[in-house]
Design a protein around this motif. Structure first.
Motif, PDB file in Angstrom:
ATOM      1  N   ASN A 148      18.396  82.670 -14.966  1.00 22.84           N
ATOM      2  CA  ASN A 148      16.979  83.123 -14.371  1.00 22.84           C
ATOM      3  C   ASN A 148      16.378  81.911 -13.661  1.00 22.84           C
ATOM      4  OD1 ASN A 148      16.982  85.795 -14.480  1.00 22.84           O
ATOM      5  ND2 ASN A 148      16.527  85.755 -16.713  1.00 22.84           N
ATOM      6  N   SER A 149      16.567  80.705 -14.215  1.00 24.36           N
ATOM      7  CA  SER A 149      15.615  79.504 -13.731  1.00 24.36           C
ATOM      8  C   SER A 149      16.499  78.676 -12.691  1.00 24.36           C
ATOM      9  CB  SER A 149      15.416  78.740 -14.783  1.00 24.36           C
ATOM     10  OG  SER A 149      16.336  78.170 -15.754  1.00 24.36           O
ATOM     11  N   ASN A 150      17.954  79.008 -12.530  1.00 20.17           N
ATOM     12  CA  ASN A 150      18.728  78.311 -11.636  1.00 20.17           C
ATOM     13  C   ASN A 150      18.394  78.690 -10.266  1.00 20.17           C
ATOM     14  OD1 ASN A 150      20.979  77.453 -10.103  1.00 20.17           O
ATOM     15  ND2 ASN A 150      21.710  76.628 -12.086  1.00 20.17           N
ATOM     16  N   LYS A 151      17.932  77.640  -9.440  1.00 16.84           N
ATOM     17  CA  LYS A 151      17.584  78.038  -7.898  1.00 16.84           C
ATOM     18  C   LYS A 151      18.843  78.524  -7.253  1.00 16.84           C
ATOM     19  CE  LYS A 151      13.945  74.977  -7.910  1.00 16.84           C
ATOM     20  NZ  LYS A 151      13.280  73.533  -7.557  1.00 16.84           N
ATOM     21  N   LYS A 152      20.186  78.608  -7.445  1.00 19.53           N
ATOM     22  CA  LYS A 152      21.086  78.876  -6.883  1.00 19.53           C
ATOM     23  C   LYS A 152      21.664  80.523  -7.322  1.00 19.53           C
ATOM     24  CE  LYS A 152      22.120  75.427  -4.099  1.00 19.53           C
ATOM     25  NZ  LYS A 152      21.615  75.563  -2.573  1.00 19.53           N
ATOM     26  N   VAL A 153      21.129  80.734  -8.408  1.00 16.39           N
ATOM     27  CA  VAL A 153      21.357  82.328  -8.833  1.00 16.39           C
ATOM     28  C   VAL A 153      20.520  83.356  -8.240  1.00 16.39           C
ATOM     29  CG1 VAL A 153      21.545  83.713 -10.834  1.00 16.39           C
ATOM     30  CG2 VAL A 153      22.222  81.320 -11.026  1.00 16.39           C
ATOM     31  N   LEU A 154      21.050  84.315  -7.570  1.00 12.47           N
ATOM     32  CA  LEU A 154      20.174  85.558  -7.184  1.00 12.47           C
ATOM     33  C   LEU A 154      20.103  86.555  -8.094  1.00 12.47           C
ATOM     34  CD1 LEU A 154      19.501  86.447  -4.218  1.00 12.47           C
ATOM     35  CD2 LEU A 154      21.762  87.442  -4.048  1.00 12.47           C
ATOM     36  N   SER A 155      21.232  86.815  -8.746  1.00 13.17           N
ATOM     37  CA  SER A 155      21.172  87.794  -9.635  1.00 13.17           C
ATOM     38  C   SER A 155      22.315  87.692 -10.885  1.00 13.17           C
ATOM     39  CB  SER A 155      20.970  89.170  -9.050  1.00 13.17           C
ATOM     40  OG  SER A 155      22.237  89.689  -8.478  1.00 13.17           O
ATOM     41  N   PHE A 156      22.175  88.405 -11.786  1.00 11.86           N
ATOM     42  CA  PHE A 156      23.609  88.466 -12.667  1.00 11.86           C
ATOM     43  C   PHE A 156      23.724  89.641 -13.491  1.00 11.86           C
ATOM     44  CE2 PHE A 156      20.276  86.366 -15.231  1.00 11.86           C
ATOM     45  CZ  PHE A 156      20.400  87.189 -16.483  1.00 11.86           C
ATOM     46  N   GLU A 157      24.924  90.248 -13.798  1.00 11.78           N
ATOM     47  CA  GLU A 157      25.237  91.306 -14.738  1.00 11.78           C
ATOM     48  C   GLU A 157      25.891  90.752 -15.980  1.00 11.78           C
ATOM     49  OE1 GLU A 157      28.030  93.899 -12.246  1.00 11.78           O
ATOM     50  OE2 GLU A 157      26.277  93.976 -10.726  1.00 11.78           O
ATOM     51  N   ARG A 158      25.584  91.401 -16.935  1.00 10.49           N
ATOM     52  CA  ARG A 158      26.257  90.824 -18.333  1.00 10.49           C
ATOM     53  C   ARG A 158      27.208  91.930 -18.812  1.00 10.49           C
ATOM     54  NH1 ARG A 158      24.525  90.709 -23.700  1.00 10.49           N
ATOM     55  NH2 ARG A 158      22.476  91.443 -23.126  1.00 10.49           N
ATOM     56  N   THR A 159      28.461  91.988 -18.958  1.00 11.51           N
ATOM     57  CA  THR A 159      28.992  93.025 -19.458  1.00 11.51           C
ATOM     58  C   THR A 159      30.153  92.340 -20.750  1.00 11.51           C
ATOM     59  OG1 THR A 159      31.091  92.221 -18.247  1.00 11.51           O
ATOM     60  CG2 THR A 159      29.780  94.249 -17.398  1.00 11.51           C
ATOM     61  N   ASP A 160      30.554  93.173 -21.623  1.00 10.54           N
ATOM     62  CA  ASP A 160      31.299  92.915 -22.910  1.00 10.54           C
ATOM     63  C   ASP A 160      30.502  91.830 -23.762  1.00 10.54           C
ATOM     64  OD1 ASP A 160      33.527  94.336 -22.395  1.00 10.54           O
ATOM     65  OD2 ASP A 160      34.140  92.796 -20.815  1.00 10.54           O
ATOM     66  N   ASP A 161      29.191  91.885 -23.620  1.00  5.80           N
ATOM     67  CA  ASP A 161      28.113  91.105 -24.307  1.00  5.80           C
ATOM     68  C   ASP A 161      28.089  89.808 -23.890  1.00  5.80           C
ATOM     69  OD1 ASP A 161      26.197  91.343 -26.261  1.00  5.80           O
ATOM     70  OD2 ASP A 161      27.503  90.210 -27.704  1.00  5.80           O
ATOM     71  N   ILE A 162      29.145  88.988 -23.389  1.00  7.06           N
ATOM     72  CA  ILE A 162      29.085  87.794 -23.281  1.00  7.06           C
ATOM     73  C   ILE A 162      29.776  87.252 -22.084  1.00  7.06           C
ATOM     74  CG2 ILE A 162      29.043  87.112 -25.629  1.00  7.06           C
ATOM     75  CD1 ILE A 162      32.187  86.636 -25.536  1.00  7.06           C
ATOM     76  N   PHE A 163      30.055  88.387 -21.015  1.00 10.59           N
ATOM     77  CA  PHE A 163      30.703  87.992 -19.918  1.00 10.59           C
ATOM     78  C   PHE A 163      29.794  88.322 -18.505  1.00 10.59           C
ATOM     79  CE2 PHE A 163      34.031  89.115 -16.323  1.00 10.59           C
ATOM     80  CZ  PHE A 163      34.477  87.914 -16.347  1.00 10.59           C
ATOM     81  N   PHE A 164      29.536  87.095 -17.777  1.00 13.41           N
ATOM     82  CA  PHE A 164      28.464  87.218 -16.891  1.00 13.41           C
ATOM     83  C   PHE A 164      29.023  87.137 -15.325  1.00 13.41           C
ATOM     84  CE2 PHE A 164      24.718  86.484 -19.373  1.00 13.41           C
ATOM     85  CZ  PHE A 164      25.263  86.028 -20.713  1.00 13.41           C
ATOM     86  N   LYS A 165      28.534  88.238 -14.589  1.00 12.99           N
ATOM     87  CA  LYS A 165      29.042  88.014 -13.192  1.00 12.99           C
ATOM     88  C   LYS A 165      27.845  87.612 -12.487  1.00 12.99           C
ATOM     89  CE  LYS A 165      30.771  90.805  -9.185  1.00 12.99           C
ATOM     90  NZ  LYS A 165      32.080  89.793  -8.773  1.00 12.99           N
ATOM     91  N   ILE A 166      27.773  86.433 -11.803  1.00 13.00           N
ATOM     92  CA  ILE A 166      26.905  85.830 -11.223  1.00 13.00           C
ATOM     93  C   ILE A 166      26.931  85.756  -9.775  1.00 13.00           C
ATOM     94  CG2 ILE A 166      25.462  83.467 -11.535  1.00 13.00           C
ATOM     95  CD1 ILE A 166      26.800  83.192 -14.013  1.00 13.00           C
ATOM     96  N   MET A 167      25.763  86.280  -9.161  1.00 15.85           N
ATOM     97  CA  MET A 167      25.708  86.343  -7.778  1.00 15.85           C
ATOM     98  C   MET A 167      24.836  85.161  -7.380  1.00 15.85           C
ATOM     99  SD  MET A 167      26.944  89.282  -8.588  1.00 15.85           S
ATOM    100  CE  MET A 167      25.566  90.219  -9.447  1.00 15.85           C
ATOM    101  N   ARG A 168      25.366  84.380  -6.413  1.00 20.31           N
ATOM    102  CA  ARG A 168      24.702  83.055  -5.856  1.00 20.31           C
ATOM    103  C   ARG A 168      24.166  83.268  -4.525  1.00 20.31           C
ATOM    104  NH1 ARG A 168      28.182  78.055  -7.049  1.00 20.31           N
ATOM    105  NH2 ARG A 168      29.418  79.243  -5.738  1.00 20.31           N
ATOM    106  N   LYS A 169      23.072  82.218  -4.334  1.00 15.62           N
ATOM    107  CA  LYS A 169      22.350  82.549  -2.992  1.00 15.62           C
ATOM    108  C   LYS A 169      23.042  81.458  -2.011  1.00 15.62           C
ATOM    109  CE  LYS A 169      17.806  82.548  -5.049  1.00 15.62           C
ATOM    110  NZ  LYS A 169      16.779  81.716  -5.485  1.00 15.62           N
ATOM    111  N   SER A 170      22.451  81.641  -0.804  1.00 10.77           N
ATOM    112  CA  SER A 170      23.290  80.536   0.404  1.00 10.77           C
ATOM    113  C   SER A 170      24.586  80.544   0.599  1.00 10.77           C
ATOM    114  CB  SER A 170      23.017  78.929  -0.151  1.00 10.77           C
ATOM    115  OG  SER A 170      21.446  78.900  -0.749  1.00 10.77           O
ATOM    116  N   GLY A 171      25.132  81.633   0.597  1.00  8.62           N
ATOM    117  CA  GLY A 171      26.307  82.090   0.921  1.00  8.62           C
ATOM    118  C   GLY A 171      27.439  81.635  -0.108  1.00  8.62           C
ATOM    119  N   LEU A 172      27.151  81.162  -1.247  1.00  2.80           N
ATOM    120  CA  LEU A 172      27.778  80.760  -2.540  1.00  2.80           C
ATOM    121  C   LEU A 172      28.792  81.898  -2.892  1.00  2.80           C
ATOM    122  CD1 LEU A 172      25.652  77.760  -3.835  1.00  2.80           C
ATOM    123  CD2 LEU A 172      27.611  77.482  -2.196  1.00  2.80           C
TER     124      LEU A 172
END
Lengths: 135, 112
Positions: free
Chosen positions: A22-46
């Motif tokens: 949440n505090s990382n400036k490149k992170v737009l949003s994230f989803e957590r599945t299976d308790d510990i698996f994170f799909k992290i959407m990033r900003k700036s076309g990353l």
């Protein structure tokens, strides 16, 4: 919410990791599945990043193979405690598999990179710093 | 479940150690365990599944969660894990910590 999972990650470690995202400036949003698996959407076309949070004192080759088997879409493995590390063999095998193997602080920096799995922390002279260590 | 039968079910060449607070705490939350294996006898891609049953049996016998570190012999030597953590073989750990030993004895009596 289970207190832990079969990778020994406590709920407090999950919350800490979520705070870090949440505090990382490149992170737009994230989803957590299976308790510990994170799909992290990033900003700036990353590109998005799939990260597995684990808690292993010293991540070894066997852990990387297990993580790949359990989470085929894996981009990065992150071992949660600041005391944790990984072996040279595990790091090299992960890189050969185009997977980043990091401690939390490394991963936070890797998220700023276009190709996160290739991130290497460096000292002032440009020498790589790895977390090759035991418990 | 006898501890000896747990260790004998490990892959050939594998050794099991205990480190951390389970060596001295009366009531550790979990038991930190190191398994060192020979990748020629147990390929790393199969190592977790090869030892899973032994680790489950150990957790049942001790009545505690096992926090596992699994390394090849070369990895262990490379990072000096045993030296850094003061690992001791499982059977020595059971002998050294009366609390773990009591759990072990209790389980053994219940089984036999």
């Amino acid at each position: 919410m289970p207190k832990s999972n079969n990778w020994n990650v406590s709920y407090s470690a999950i919350l800490f990791f979520e705070d870090l995202l949440n505090s990382n400036k490149k992170v737009l949003s994230f989803e957590r599945t299976d308790d510990i698996f994170f799909k992290i959407m990033r900003k700036s076309g990353l590109s998005s990043v799939n990260a597995l949070l684990i808690n292993v004192y010293t991540v070894g080759l066997a852990d990387v193979f297990r993580a790949k088997r359990e989470f085929p879409d894996l981009d990065c493995i992150v071992t949660s405690s600041i005391w944790n590390g990984y072996t040279i063999e595990a790091k090299e095998h992960a890189l050969d598999s185009e997977i980043g193997l990091f401690v939390v602080s490394e991963f936070s920096s890797a998220l700023r990179e276009r190709v996160p799995y290739l991130y290497v922390k460096r000292d002032r002279d440009g020498n790589p710093i790895y977390h090759f260590k035991s418990a | 479940m006898e501890i000896q039968s747990i260790t004998s079910n490990l892959p050939d060449g594998a050794e099991i150690y205990v480190f951390g607070s389970a060596l001295w705490r009366k009531h550790p939350n979990d038991v930190d365990v190191l398994v060192v294996y020979d990748p020629k006898l147990c390929p790393p891609e199969n190592a977790h599944s090869s030892i899973a049953e032994s680790i489950r049996s150990l957790a049942d016998a001790l009545g505690r969660h096992i926090h596992l570190t699994l390394l090849t012999q070369q990895e262990e030597r490379g990072c000096g894990f045993k030296l850094d953590t003061g690992c001791v073989p499982l059977e020595e750990a059971l002998a050294a910590n009366p609390a773990l030993q009591r759990t072990h004895d209790k389980v053994a009596r219940a089984v036999h």
